[in-house]
Write an enzyme that holds these catalytic residues in place. Structure first.
Site, PDB file in Angstrom:
ATOM      1  N   ASP A   1       0.969  -1.161   0.092  1.00  0.00           N
ATOM      2  CA  ASP A   1       0.105  -0.027   0.053  1.00  0.00           C
ATOM      3  C   ASP A   1       0.849   1.254   0.109  1.00  0.00           C
ATOM      4  O   ASP A   1       2.216   1.171   0.330  1.00  0.00           O
ATOM      5  CB  ASP A   1      -1.097  -0.087   1.167  1.00  0.00           C
ATOM      6  CG  ASP A   1      -0.223  -0.046   2.572  1.00  0.00           C
ATOM      7  OD1 ASP A   1       0.935  -0.166   2.655  1.00  0.00           O
ATOM      8  OD2 ASP A   1      -0.810   0.011   3.796  1.00  0.00           O
TER       9      ASP A   1
ATOM     10  N   ASN B   1      -8.265   0.460  13.338  1.00  0.00           N
ATOM     11  CA  ASN B   1      -9.714   0.357  12.943  1.00  0.00           C
ATOM     12  C   ASN B   1      -9.773  -1.325  12.141  1.00  0.00           C
ATOM     13  O   ASN B   1     -10.922  -1.349  11.865  1.00  0.00           O
ATOM     14  CB  ASN B   1      -9.918   1.233  11.861  1.00  0.00           C
ATOM     15  CG  ASN B   1      -9.252   1.452  10.745  1.00  0.00           C
ATOM     16  OD1 ASN B   1      -8.323   0.671  10.417  1.00  0.00           O
ATOM     17  ND2 ASN B   1      -9.818   2.506  10.003  1.00  0.00           N
TER      18      ASN B   1
ATOM     19  N   HIS C   1      -8.229  -2.448   9.614  1.00  0.00           N
ATOM     20  CA  HIS C   1      -7.617  -2.299   7.979  1.00  0.00           C
ATOM     21  C   HIS C   1      -6.677  -3.244   7.997  1.00  0.00           C
ATOM     22  O   HIS C   1      -5.638  -3.188   8.952  1.00  0.00           O
ATOM     23  CB  HIS C   1      -7.424  -0.665   7.499  1.00  0.00           C
ATOM     24  CG  HIS C   1      -6.327   0.036   7.885  1.00  0.00           C
ATOM     25  ND1 HIS C   1      -6.220   1.476   7.779  1.00  0.00           N
ATOM     26  CD2 HIS C   1      -5.023  -0.374   8.361  1.00  0.00           C
ATOM     27  CE1 HIS C   1      -5.087   1.631   8.220  1.00  0.00           C
ATOM     28  NE2 HIS C   1      -4.372   0.544   8.395  1.00  0.00           N
TER      29      HIS C   1
ATOM     30  N   GLU D   1      -9.732  -0.185   3.952  1.00  0.00           N
ATOM     31  CA  GLU D   1     -10.586   0.425   5.324  1.00  0.00           C
ATOM     32  C   GLU D   1     -11.985  -0.238   5.338  1.00  0.00           C
ATOM     33  O   GLU D   1     -12.550  -0.739   4.537  1.00  0.00           O
ATOM     34  CB  GLU D   1     -10.892   2.026   4.755  1.00  0.00           C
ATOM     35  CG  GLU D   1      -9.494   2.643   4.652  1.00  0.00           C
ATOM     36  CD  GLU D   1      -8.862   3.113   5.916  1.00  0.00           C
ATOM     37  OE1 GLU D   1      -9.079   2.368   6.924  1.00  0.00           O
ATOM     38  OE2 GLU D   1      -8.141   4.061   6.028  1.00  0.00           O
TER      39      GLU D   1
HETATM   40  C1  GLP Z   1      -0.882   1.503   8.400  1.00  0.00           C
HETATM   41  C2  GLP Z   1      -0.647   0.848   6.984  1.00  0.00           C
HETATM   42  C3  GLP Z   1      -0.485  -0.775   7.121  1.00  0.00           C
HETATM   43  C4  GLP Z   1      -0.161  -1.207   8.348  1.00  0.00           C
HETATM   44  C5  GLP Z   1      -1.257  -0.980   9.404  1.00  0.00           C
HETATM   45  C6  GLP Z   1      -0.678  -1.091  10.849  1.00  0.00           C
HETATM   46  O1  GLP Z   1      -1.872   2.408   8.304  1.00  0.00           O
HETATM   47  N1  GLP Z   1      -1.481   1.221   5.923  1.00  0.00           N
HETATM   48  O2  GLP Z   1       0.043  -1.250   5.909  1.00  0.00           O
HETATM   49  O3  GLP Z   1       0.218  -2.455   8.200  1.00  0.00           O
HETATM   50  O4  GLP Z   1      -1.603   0.524   9.268  1.00  0.00           O
HETATM   51  O5  GLP Z   1       0.452  -0.507  11.172  1.00  0.00           O
HETATM   52  P1  GLP Z   1       1.234  -0.328  12.343  1.00  0.00           P
HETATM   53  O6  GLP Z   1       2.160  -1.864  12.325  1.00  0.00           O
HETATM   54  O7  GLP Z   1       2.157   0.629  12.359  1.00  0.00           O
HETATM   55  O8  GLP Z   1       0.374  -0.773  13.632  1.00  0.00           O
END
Ligand code: GLP
Length: 236
Positions: free
Chosen positions: A67, A135, A137, A142
């Site tokens: 992403d 959330n 995702h 989302e």
């Molecule tokens: C982010 C990214 C994801 C990531 C997720 C968790 O917004 N879009 O690719 O895996 O949220 O992030 P984190 O590991 O920093 O909690």
């Protein structure tokens, strides 16, 4: 779902790294899709360490970006490409011809086509390792979104916008993301979801207890082939 609860972040990372290493050794030439975010840092370190010790060759497989925030590129600290370059692609010496990632500065639809074509050319994703947003995702899939193609452009959820300063060190007026879809990820041969820390405990509980489109991670978590690896503080 195979749920694995480990003592702490390091053990969670070790379990994920060993699973990825086994997959790479047994499936050379396949396509891997790793999340950015903070959660996989420990796993990346261990994979790189294994390569240094000669236990595996991280250039024996291919990589596709999961992403990106639309509007930022590798020059911006906090972009997915910057995180992946600094924590994985550069220290792991991944050759440029072994990876394709989203460029958040280009036309998002063109980027989606580019990544979708790459996934198709490789016969789909072999293994994916995915972090989980606050959330629920996955990538930028989302809550409530339903991308019918392999990749798509998504409007960022309010929760995601509120978490954004964690990555960029400041608030940025970003409103969209590009992402590999839940559909493409669900077709991967092997799926690993990782989560660590108390702040993820509430969403992990929801993911384990339900399966619906409002919690995108739950759609993947409840597949038989999925391994959900969490540490004790993320599991209540
Ligand atoms: C982010 C990214 C994801 C990531 C997720 C968790 O917004 N879009 O690719 O895996 O949220 O992030 P984190 O590991 O920093 O909690």
């Amino acid at each position: 779902m195979n749920l694995i609860v480990k003592k702490n972040y390091i053990e969670m990372s070790t379990t994920a790294a060993r699973t990825v290493a086994d997959f790479i050794i047994n499936n050379p030439g396949s396509l891997l899709c790793f999340c950015a975010g903070d959660t996989p840092y420990g796993m990346f370190e261990q994979l790189i360490e294994m390569q240094k010790k000669g236990l595996l060759d991280l250039n024996s497989v291919y990589y596709v970006g999961l992403d990106e925030w639309v509007g930022v590129g590798e020059e911006t600290t906090g972009s997915c490409v910057q995180v992946m370059n600094d924590h994985f692609y550069l220290p792991a010496n991944i050759k440029p011809e072994r990876k394709l990632i989203f460029n958040g500065l280009n036309n998002p639809q063109d980027e989606c086509k580019k990544i979708a074509d790459y996934i198709k050319r490789h016969g789909g994703i072999g293994l994916t390792v995915l972090g989980i947003g606050m959330n629920g995702h996955i990538g930028f899939n989302e809550p409530g979104t339903d991308i019918s193609e392999l990749c798509g452009v998504v409007a960022l959820d309010d929760v995601t916008k509120s978490v954004l300063p964690k990555y960029f060190g400041r608030q940025l007026p970003l409103t969209q993301g590009v992402t590999v879809s839940t559909k493409a990820l669900s077709e991967a041969k092997q799926i690993i979801l990782i989560a660590s820390g108390e702040k993820k405990a509430a969403i992990i509980k929801k993911i384990i207890g339900s399966k619906n489109r409002d919690i995108p991670a739950s759609l993947l978590a409840h597949l038989e082939k999925t391994c959900l690896i969490v540490d004790r503080s993320a599991y209540i």
